[in-house]
Write a protein that holds these residues in place. Structure first.
Motif, PDB file in Angstrom:
ATOM      1  N   GLU A 400      72.177 114.763  28.399  1.00 27.25           N
ATOM      2  CA  GLU A 400      71.655 114.265  27.147  1.00 27.25           C
ATOM      3  C   GLU A 400      72.532 114.776  25.792  1.00 27.25           C
ATOM      4  O   GLU A 400      72.890 114.109  25.000  1.00 27.25           O
ATOM      5  CB  GLU A 400      70.153 114.568  26.823  1.00 27.25           C
ATOM      6  N   PHE A 401      72.764 115.949  25.867  1.00 27.57           N
ATOM      7  CA  PHE A 401      73.390 116.947  24.880  1.00 27.57           C
ATOM      8  C   PHE A 401      74.914 117.186  24.950  1.00 27.57           C
ATOM      9  O   PHE A 401      75.514 117.727  24.323  1.00 27.57           O
ATOM     10  CB  PHE A 401      72.530 117.931  24.201  1.00 27.57           C
ATOM     11  N   TRP A 402      75.223 116.789  26.102  1.00 21.18           N
ATOM     12  CA  TRP A 402      76.954 117.052  26.393  1.00 21.18           C
ATOM     13  C   TRP A 402      77.735 116.617  25.138  1.00 21.18           C
ATOM     14  O   TRP A 402      77.532 115.318  24.504  1.00 21.18           O
ATOM     15  CB  TRP A 402      77.052 116.382  27.715  1.00 21.18           C
ATOM     16  N   PRO A 403      78.844 117.080  24.815  1.00 17.50           N
ATOM     17  CA  PRO A 403      79.402 118.416  25.569  1.00 17.50           C
ATOM     18  C   PRO A 403      78.816 119.641  24.439  1.00 17.50           C
ATOM     19  O   PRO A 403      79.263 120.826  24.787  1.00 17.50           O
ATOM     20  CB  PRO A 403      80.879 118.372  25.339  1.00 17.50           C
ATOM     21  N   GLU A 404      78.311 119.372  23.262  1.00 15.26           N
ATOM     22  CA  GLU A 404      77.786 120.536  22.168  1.00 15.26           C
ATOM     23  C   GLU A 404      76.807 121.438  22.959  1.00 15.26           C
ATOM     24  O   GLU A 404      76.885 122.527  22.600  1.00 15.26           O
ATOM     25  CB  GLU A 404      77.238 119.965  21.107  1.00 15.26           C
ATOM     26  N   PHE A 405      76.122 120.846  24.002  1.00 11.46           N
ATOM     27  CA  PHE A 405      75.145 121.804  24.761  1.00 11.46           C
ATOM     28  C   PHE A 405      75.340 121.283  26.237  1.00 11.46           C
ATOM     29  O   PHE A 405      75.135 119.952  26.446  1.00 11.46           O
ATOM     30  CB  PHE A 405      73.607 121.515  24.428  1.00 11.46           C
ATOM     31  N   LYS A 406      75.573 122.299  27.218  1.00 13.74           N
ATOM     32  CA  LYS A 406      76.182 121.754  28.465  1.00 13.74           C
ATOM     33  C   LYS A 406      75.001 121.971  29.455  1.00 13.74           C
ATOM     34  O   LYS A 406      75.189 121.717  30.638  1.00 13.74           O
ATOM     35  CB  LYS A 406      77.335 122.585  28.977  1.00 13.74           C
ATOM     36  N   GLY A 407      74.039 122.130  28.961  1.00 17.35           N
ATOM     37  CA  GLY A 407      72.549 122.265  29.810  1.00 17.35           C
ATOM     38  C   GLY A 407      72.641 123.592  30.509  1.00 17.35           C
ATOM     39  O   GLY A 407      73.110 124.316  30.160  1.00 17.35           O
ATOM     40  N   ARG A 408      71.749 123.420  31.709  1.00 20.07           N
ATOM     41  CA  ARG A 408      71.307 124.985  32.323  1.00 20.07           C
ATOM     42  C   ARG A 408      71.922 124.867  33.782  1.00 20.07           C
ATOM     43  O   ARG A 408      71.618 125.788  34.435  1.00 20.07           O
ATOM     44  CB  ARG A 408      69.644 124.811  32.267  1.00 20.07           C
ATOM     45  N   ASP A 409      72.789 124.011  34.171  1.00 17.73           N
ATOM     46  CA  ASP A 409      73.148 124.230  35.450  1.00 17.73           C
ATOM     47  C   ASP A 409      74.216 125.348  35.747  1.00 17.73           C
ATOM     48  O   ASP A 409      74.364 125.893  36.650  1.00 17.73           O
ATOM     49  CB  ASP A 409      74.152 122.718  35.641  1.00 17.73           C
ATOM     50  N   GLY A 410      74.949 125.666  34.603  1.00 19.46           N
ATOM     51  CA  GLY A 410      75.969 126.794  34.516  1.00 19.46           C
ATOM     52  C   GLY A 410      75.125 128.157  35.224  1.00 19.46           C
ATOM     53  O   GLY A 410      75.828 129.131  35.552  1.00 19.46           O
ATOM     54  N   CYS A 411      73.827 128.474  34.808  1.00 19.92           N
ATOM     55  CA  CYS A 411      73.127 129.487  35.375  1.00 19.92           C
ATOM     56  C   CYS A 411      72.507 129.390  36.641  1.00 19.92           C
ATOM     57  O   CYS A 411      71.668 130.057  37.136  1.00 19.92           O
ATOM     58  CB  CYS A 411      72.213 130.086  34.223  1.00 19.92           C
ATOM     59  N   ARG A 412      72.625 128.345  36.892  1.00 18.71           N
ATOM     60  CA  ARG A 412      71.635 127.811  38.197  1.00 18.71           C
ATOM     61  C   ARG A 412      72.608 127.536  39.348  1.00 18.71           C
ATOM     62  O   ARG A 412      72.056 126.994  40.540  1.00 18.71           O
ATOM     63  CB  ARG A 412      70.906 126.503  37.992  1.00 18.71           C
ATOM     64  N   THR A 413      73.858 127.661  39.432  1.00 15.51           N
ATOM     65  CA  THR A 413      74.499 127.712  40.673  1.00 15.51           C
ATOM     66  C   THR A 413      74.372 128.572  41.595  1.00 15.51           C
ATOM     67  O   THR A 413      73.737 129.438  41.396  1.00 15.51           O
ATOM     68  CB  THR A 413      76.044 127.703  40.295  1.00 15.51           C
ATOM     69  N   PRO A 414      74.656 128.409  42.859  1.00 17.31           N
ATOM     70  CA  PRO A 414      74.182 129.001  44.076  1.00 17.31           C
ATOM     71  C   PRO A 414      74.696 130.659  44.142  1.00 17.31           C
ATOM     72  O   PRO A 414      75.515 130.964  43.585  1.00 17.31           O
ATOM     73  CB  PRO A 414      74.927 128.308  45.472  1.00 17.31           C
ATOM     74  N   MET A 415      73.644 131.487  44.679  1.00 20.63           N
ATOM     75  CA  MET A 415      73.812 132.774  44.712  1.00 20.63           C
ATOM     76  C   MET A 415      74.922 132.894  45.777  1.00 20.63           C
ATOM     77  O   MET A 415      75.095 132.227  46.542  1.00 20.63           O
ATOM     78  CB  MET A 415      72.402 133.378  45.228  1.00 20.63           C
ATOM     79  N   VAL A 416      75.835 134.060  45.412  1.00 18.51           N
ATOM     80  CA  VAL A 416      76.997 134.340  46.222  1.00 18.51           C
ATOM     81  C   VAL A 416      76.500 135.343  47.032  1.00 18.51           C
ATOM     82  O   VAL A 416      76.182 136.739  46.713  1.00 18.51           O
ATOM     83  CB  VAL A 416      78.172 134.674  45.443  1.00 18.51           C
ATOM     84  N   TRP A 417      76.778 135.501  48.422  1.00 18.29           N
ATOM     85  CA  TRP A 417      76.298 136.550  49.244  1.00 18.29           C
ATOM     86  C   TRP A 417      77.643 137.008  49.980  1.00 18.29           C
ATOM     87  O   TRP A 417      77.673 138.430  50.257  1.00 18.29           O
ATOM     88  CB  TRP A 417      75.507 135.994  50.477  1.00 18.29           C
ATOM     89  N   THR A 418      78.780 136.262  50.553  1.00 16.17           N
ATOM     90  CA  THR A 418      79.841 136.747  50.882  1.00 16.17           C
ATOM     91  C   THR A 418      81.196 136.293  50.126  1.00 16.17           C
ATOM     92  O   THR A 418      80.741 135.059  49.781  1.00 16.17           O
ATOM     93  CB  THR A 418      80.097 136.217  52.593  1.00 16.17           C
ATOM     94  N   PRO A 419      82.239 136.909  49.829  1.00 16.99           N
ATOM     95  CA  PRO A 419      83.336 136.334  49.104  1.00 16.99           C
ATOM     96  C   PRO A 419      84.199 135.767  49.902  1.00 16.99           C
ATOM     97  O   PRO A 419      85.220 134.735  49.608  1.00 16.99           O
ATOM     98  CB  PRO A 419      84.047 137.813  48.863  1.00 16.99           C
ATOM     99  N   ASN A 420      84.270 135.313  51.364  1.00 19.48           N
ATOM    100  CA  ASN A 420      85.150 134.839  52.225  1.00 19.48           C
ATOM    101  C   ASN A 420      84.781 133.541  52.750  1.00 19.48           C
ATOM    102  O   ASN A 420      85.283 133.060  53.930  1.00 19.48           O
ATOM    103  CB  ASN A 420      85.412 135.862  53.221  1.00 19.48           C
ATOM    104  N   SER A 421      84.043 132.659  52.086  1.00 20.32           N
ATOM    105  CA  SER A 421      83.720 131.235  52.214  1.00 20.32           C
ATOM    106  C   SER A 421      83.574 130.674  50.978  1.00 20.32           C
ATOM    107  O   SER A 421      83.192 131.280  49.930  1.00 20.32           O
ATOM    108  CB  SER A 421      82.580 131.335  53.259  1.00 20.32           C
TER     109      SER A 421
END
Length: 550
Positions: A400-421
């Motif tokens: 709705e408010f892009w690009p001045e407000f990019k929403g909440r997806d940037g803090c909701r991306t998946p947790m990272v458990w291993t660096p090699n995949s």
């Protein structure tokens, strides 16, 4: 990867377990996918609970996993008493409870009581006509004579807070998405139904609730217009700066005085179970005042959090003192729950542009403040905010408010458990949001193998808090600022701890208060204290000292 479990004292029968607790927030869509569909789920949480327990936290808070059309990713509930199939089943939730409790971790779930999905059976019945049994379960109002909305109330997600419904030829209120109609808490049957929801989950074994938008439950029955808010009083803590929601003083669409009556009823339901609640207070002008109002005494909510430390600007020494002084003034009889990050704001490592030393300092600071603490999945890894391309956005707020407000997806991306995949060990399938490439080197397994990693600092800071009752449950004296240094003492019984924090890149010399002090917290980088009580605080350095009678 091996993970040692933290040892924790038994507190199964302690009704005050929440006081000073450290609560770990899980956004289930993004924590661990167990079935290969690219979406995190409850059995994924079960899989990772040993890791969570190793942090030493007291409880987890799981964001919504109920039946939902997912227009707002679970914060639009269509059945409060069932699990959405994308997350698993009630049996899977029982496994979460059983596993968490076996590890000494309590389970809090996110109750979204102020509104439902427009696909909830309650709303389907309510909107059918004006005479059905649930006709008054939502906030309905006639149009003005010219056909426009009943008043000037706005939605946090943009535009009017009212939506026309042709079936009833009335407007219904929605503080959030059009598909999230507000429940009418002035209807006794609504309160009873929601208390039954609480009973359902308490009987299933939950230890408490995070209460979404706790101050939004009730509205002004006269539907009075909100007054304009002068520009100098506006801030963007509750809604992004580009949202006209900030132009109003929200006197009538939320913060109703009778809200505390419902909270007392909810506390009475929770009390026999020893359950606790933490409420989210969304108000940019009166947040701390409402926090105090809702947590005062022993018959309301145990904890609430406001948005002061979720704000965009890095908190200076003076600002931290200002916030804590206001808490003492308006909420001294209540109990705050502090957080720097959650699923709704830019991760604080990015929001405040923190260097590694600053991240460690703020972690130690939050563990030393009076109140309880929420930490958000991935902050213990120092994850920055992820950049999500517009074509990958899922959040309707950001769209709705892009690009001045990019929403909440940037803090909701998946947790990272291993660096090699490619997907960081989160899923074998394409994740619902892309895994940020810059997150991979910060993955759990990589940090487990690095003694100086931030993950270990979080463990040490949580353990240090747990080992000192003055920090977890004690009182504090008046917080003070001297230049960029804040300092205070915490006391519980005969234990007194002095805390000082250099909230800047500039070194500072400092004197301990009069008395005999033993330096503690070396594992947290606490500064050395000279024989004459002088200390030198380097950039972002802390000093922790225990008072003795010697």
């Amino acid at each position: 990867m091996t993970t040692a479990l933290a040892t924790k004292p038994g507190n199964a029968n302690d009704k005050d377990w929440w006081r000073g607790a450290v609560i770990y927030q899980i956004y289930p869509r993004s924590y661990q996918d167990s079935n290969g569909d690219g979406i995190g789920d409850l059995l994924g949480i079960v899989q990772r609970l040993p890791y969570i327990a190793s942090l030493g936290v007291d409880a987890i808070w799981i964001s919504p996993f109920f039946m939902s059309p997912m227009k707002d990713f679970g914060y639009d509930v269509s059945d409060y008493c069932d699990v959405d199939p994308m997350f698993g089943s009630l049996a899977d939730f029982d496994a979460v409870i059983e596993t968490a409790h076996s590890l000494g971790v309590k389970v809090m779930i996110d109750l979204v009581l102020s509104h439902t999905s427009d696909q909830h059976p309650w709303f389907a019945e309510s909107r059918a006509n004006k005479i059905n049994d649930k006709a008054n379960w939502y906030v309905w109002a006639d149009p003005k004579p010219d056909g426009t909305a009943p008043n000037n109330w706005l939605s946090i997600f943009g535009g009017s807070g009212w939506q026309w419904d042709a079936r009833r030829e009335q407007y219904y209120m929605h503080n959030f998405l059009v598909s999230q109609p507000d429940l009418n808490f002035h209807e006794p049957a609504v309160q009873e139904a929601l208390l039954d929801v609480g009973r359902f989950w308490l009987n299933r074994g939950v230890d408490g609730f995070r209460l979404d938008t706790i101050n939004f439950y009730m509205h002004d029955e006269q539907l009075r217009d909100n007054p304009a808010l002068p520009p100098e009083r506006r801030n963007a803590n509750t809604a992004p700066a580009v949202n006209p929601y900030n132009h109003q003083e929200h006197l009538y669409d939320k913060n109703h005085p009778k809200n505390v009556e419902f909270l007392r009823r909810l506390r009475a339901v929770m009390e026999p179970f020893g359950a606790a609640a933490v409420g989210e207070v969304g108000d940019s002008q009166r947040g701390l005042e409402i926090l105090g109002e809702y947590t005062r005494g022993d018959d309301l909510m145990q904890m609430c959090y406001a948005f002061e430390f979720l704000a965009a600007d890095i908190p200076t020494a003076d600002r931290i003192v200002e916030v804590m002084e206001e808490v003492d003034t308006v909420a001294g009889e209540g109990w705050a729950c502090w957080a720097f990050s959650n699923h709704d704001v830019v991760r604080h490592a990015t929001r405040w542009n923190l260097a590694p030393g600053a991240q460690r300092m703020f972690t130690t600071l939050i563990m030393c403040l009076r109140g309880s603490v929420c930490i958000y999945q991935g902050e213990e890894l120092g994850l920055p905010e992820a950049e999500v391309a517009f074509e990958d956005l899922q959040d309707p707020y950001g769209i709705e408010f892009w690009p001045e407000f990019k929403g909440r997806d940037g803090c909701r991306t998946p947790m990272v458990w291993t660096p090699n995949s490619q997907n960081g060990g989160f899923s074998d399938a394409k994740p619902w949001l892309p895994v940020a490439s810059e997150h991979l080197p910060l993955a759990v397994s990589a940090q487990e193998d690095e003694p100086g990693a931030l993950l270990h600092h979080y463990r040490k800071a949580i353990a240090f808090r747990r080992a000192h009752s003055a920090l977890s449950q004690g009182s504090h004296d008046k917080l003070r600022a001297k230049g960029d240094v804040i300092y205070f003492t915490r006391t519980d019984g005969e234990q007194t701890i002095f805390c000082a924090f250099n909230v800047s890149e500039t070194p500072s010399d400092f004197d301990l208060p009069d008395g005999n002090w033993i330096p503690i917290g070396a594992e947290l980088g606490s500064a050395h204290v000279s024989a004459d009580g002088r200390l030198h605080l380097g950039p972002w350095q802390v000093c922790l000292a225990l008072k003795t009678d010697i």
